[in-house]
Design a protein around this motif. Structure first.
Motif, short mmCIF file in Angstrom:
data_model
loop_
_atom_site.label_atom_id
_atom_site.label_comp_id
_atom_site.label_asym_id
_atom_site.label_seq_id
_atom_site.Cartn_x
_atom_site.Cartn_y
_atom_site.Cartn_z
N THR A 31 25.81 -17.42 6.56
CA THR A 31 26.50 -16.16 7.14
C THR A 31 25.68 -14.95 6.35
OG1 THR A 31 28.24 -16.26 5.80
CG2 THR A 31 28.51 -17.04 7.88
N ARG A 32 25.31 -15.07 5.16
CA ARG A 32 24.85 -13.82 4.34
C ARG A 32 23.46 -13.66 5.01
NH1 ARG A 32 23.06 -15.61 -1.24
NH2 ARG A 32 22.59 -13.22 -1.42
N LEU A 33 22.63 -14.44 5.31
CA LEU A 33 21.21 -14.21 6.17
C LEU A 33 21.67 -13.79 7.58
CD1 LEU A 33 18.40 -14.07 6.37
CD2 LEU A 33 18.33 -16.47 7.15
N ASP A 34 22.58 -14.15 8.06
CA ASP A 34 22.84 -13.72 9.45
C ASP A 34 23.16 -12.12 9.42
OD1 ASP A 34 22.27 -16.14 10.83
OD2 ASP A 34 24.52 -16.84 10.64
N ARG A 35 23.89 -11.74 8.43
CA ARG A 35 24.22 -10.15 8.51
C ARG A 35 22.81 -9.64 8.38
NH1 ARG A 35 28.17 -12.08 4.09
NH2 ARG A 35 30.01 -12.57 5.11
N LEU A 36 22.03 -9.83 7.30
CA LEU A 36 20.72 -9.28 7.30
C LEU A 36 20.03 -9.21 8.73
CD1 LEU A 36 19.51 -10.56 3.81
CD2 LEU A 36 20.91 -8.82 4.41
N GLY A 46 20.38 -17.86 9.81
CA GLY A 46 21.64 -18.36 8.80
C GLY A 46 21.70 -19.96 8.71
N PRO A 62 19.04 -15.73 0.67
CA PRO A 62 20.41 -15.67 1.30
C PRO A 62 20.42 -16.78 2.57
CG PRO A 62 19.48 -13.79 1.75
CD PRO A 62 18.24 -14.65 0.79
N PRO A 105 18.90 -8.15 -0.16
CA PRO A 105 20.03 -8.87 0.19
C PRO A 105 21.46 -8.61 -0.48
CG PRO A 105 18.54 -10.32 -1.22
CD PRO A 105 17.93 -8.72 -0.86
N GLU A 149 20.31 -22.56 6.23
CA GLU A 149 21.10 -23.64 5.35
C GLU A 149 20.83 -25.10 5.35
OE1 GLU A 149 25.75 -22.78 4.62
OE2 GLU A 149 25.41 -23.25 6.76
N HIS A 195 22.27 -5.01 0.84
CA HIS A 195 22.14 -4.64 2.74
C HIS A 195 21.61 -3.53 2.98
CE1 HIS A 195 25.57 -8.01 3.43
NE2 HIS A 195 24.68 -8.41 2.50
#
Length: 394
Positions: free
Chosen positions: A236-241, A65, A233, A287, A69, A290
């Motif tokens: 942090t949005r990508l890190d969640r994925l 992420g 994303p 995304p 970014e 989730h």
């Protein structure tokens, strides 16, 4: 009678071997040489592109992420398409971004500091070698069958070489004889050929597979569910994925993340299945919700799909990292040398005639006939098409 038939058979195979080695020597040498260089195409780009080079560190790398970014911050008006992990510790991470028209742009990011190290256009050494080796910069429907058909001739050359080399299994440790150019060249040609038998078989079989694919034998591609399009994303949005993908497949070593407009975020890499491309293993996630919308597992592939996914790692030797690439490069160089020494053998065989009618190389060129002109024309055409071809889409 039996011995006479055997000699006649070997003579026929020798004609086949000589025809392939002479008539198509220029074209074959070019394809073999570009394929050999393509094994280390990324490394060549690393040498000539300073922004691809980073200093390995002991601390943990930045998150996916954070890298994404940094890319969007550097190019806010572009759409992030793909994010690649570093090939080796001394490589930067690479992102492809689209500006709406034309080919993608490459953005390089230090995987430890998440600092953008530079930007680069679509054209590079890897793109040139990939396209000129794969389809000579021609439309793929024409170029791939043209290049892949050499695999059939390579197979014929392999068989004819074994048939015409009496008791070939005794020659693995037979040192080349010196003192005579023709004899030395012939012995080197046979010695390299013997040690390269397995490699020629691998290249020929994978080349034939590429030909089968272009003639309609492609393996089916897994269908992905449609999801609503949205901005890629990052942070942090990508890190969640990424965390969801790793929970879905704990063994997944993520090597590539695709941000698609219709199929969500697809995280690809290596997992339990061995000897497959990164695209054979992965997780597709919506995304917005989730939710895991698709799972890809190389172990679930059909035989047809498995052959397709094995072809590239075997053809270019990328399945074992740097060490297998070194092996493939060495044997690729040896195979290229065989194409050259084959022509040398023909030229030196004509040495006596050359004293009266010109040198051996001139006679070798004449022996190629129209095939020599066709080969030169194809190579020149590929070079002429290069500026437009490697600046186009992938």
């Amino acid at each position: 009678m039996g011995k006479a038939n055997a000699r006649k058979g070997r003579s026929l195979w020798w004609v086949v071997h000589s025809w392939i080695g002479l008539k198509l020597s220029i074209f074959l040498t070019f394809i073999l040489a570009t394929g050999t260089l393509a094994v280390f195409a990324h490394e060549i780009d690393w040498l000539v592109t300073p922004s691809m080079r980073v200093l390995p560190r002991a601390e943990p790398v930045a998150s996916w992420g954070t890298l994404a970014e940094a890319v969007t911050r550097t190019s806010p008006d572009a759409r992030l398409q793909t994010l690649y992990a570093p090939i080796d510790p001394w490589f930067a991470a690479e992102a492809w971004v689209s500006h709406g028209q034309g080919a993608p742009e490459r953005i390089y990011v230090d995987p430890w500091t998440a600092e953008v190290t530079g930007r680069h256009g679509w054209a590079n050494v890897h793109r040139f070698l990939r396209q000129v080796h794969r389809h000579l910069m021609l439309p793929t429907k024409i170029g791939i069958p043209l290049v892949s058909s050499l695999a059939l001739l390579l197979t014929a050359s392999l068989i004819s070489g074994i048939v015409t080399y009496k008791k070939w299994w005794r020659g693995f440790f037979r040192a080349p004889r010196r003192g005579d150019t023709r004899r030395l060249t012939g012995d080197l040609h046979r010695l390299i050929g013997l040690w390269s038998l397995w490699f020629v078989a691998v290249i020929a079989l994978t080349g034939i597979w590429y030909l089968v694919e272009t003639l309609g034998g492609k393996a089916p591609v897994p269908e992905m569910p449609q999801v609503a399009a949205g901005a890629p994303p990052v942070g942090t949005r990508l890190d969640r994925l990424v965390a969801i993908a790793r929970r879905s497949d704990p063994k997944l070593d993520i090597r590539e993340i695709r941000f698609t407009p219709d199929h969500g975020v697809i995280l690809l890499g290596q997992s339990s299945a061995w000897l497959v491309r990164d695209r054979a293993n992965g997780t597709a996630i919506d995304p917005a919700t989730h939710r895991v919308i698709a799972r890809l597992d190389g172990r679930d592939l059909s035989v047809h799909q498995r052959i397709s996914e094995m072809a590239d790692p075997l053809h270019f030797g990328t399945f074992g990292g740097l060490w297998t690439k070194i092996i493939w490069f060495v044997f690729g160089a040896a195979l290229t040398a065989m194409a050259v020494t084959g022509t040398m053998i023909y030229a030196t065989r004509l040495a006596k005639v050359a004293q009266r009618h010109g040198n051996g190389w001139q006679l070798a060129w004449r022996g190629m006939g129209i095939w020599g002109y066709i080969s030169i024309a194809l190579l020149l055409m590929a070079l002429a098409l290069t500026p437009g071809a490697i600046g186009g889409a992938s």
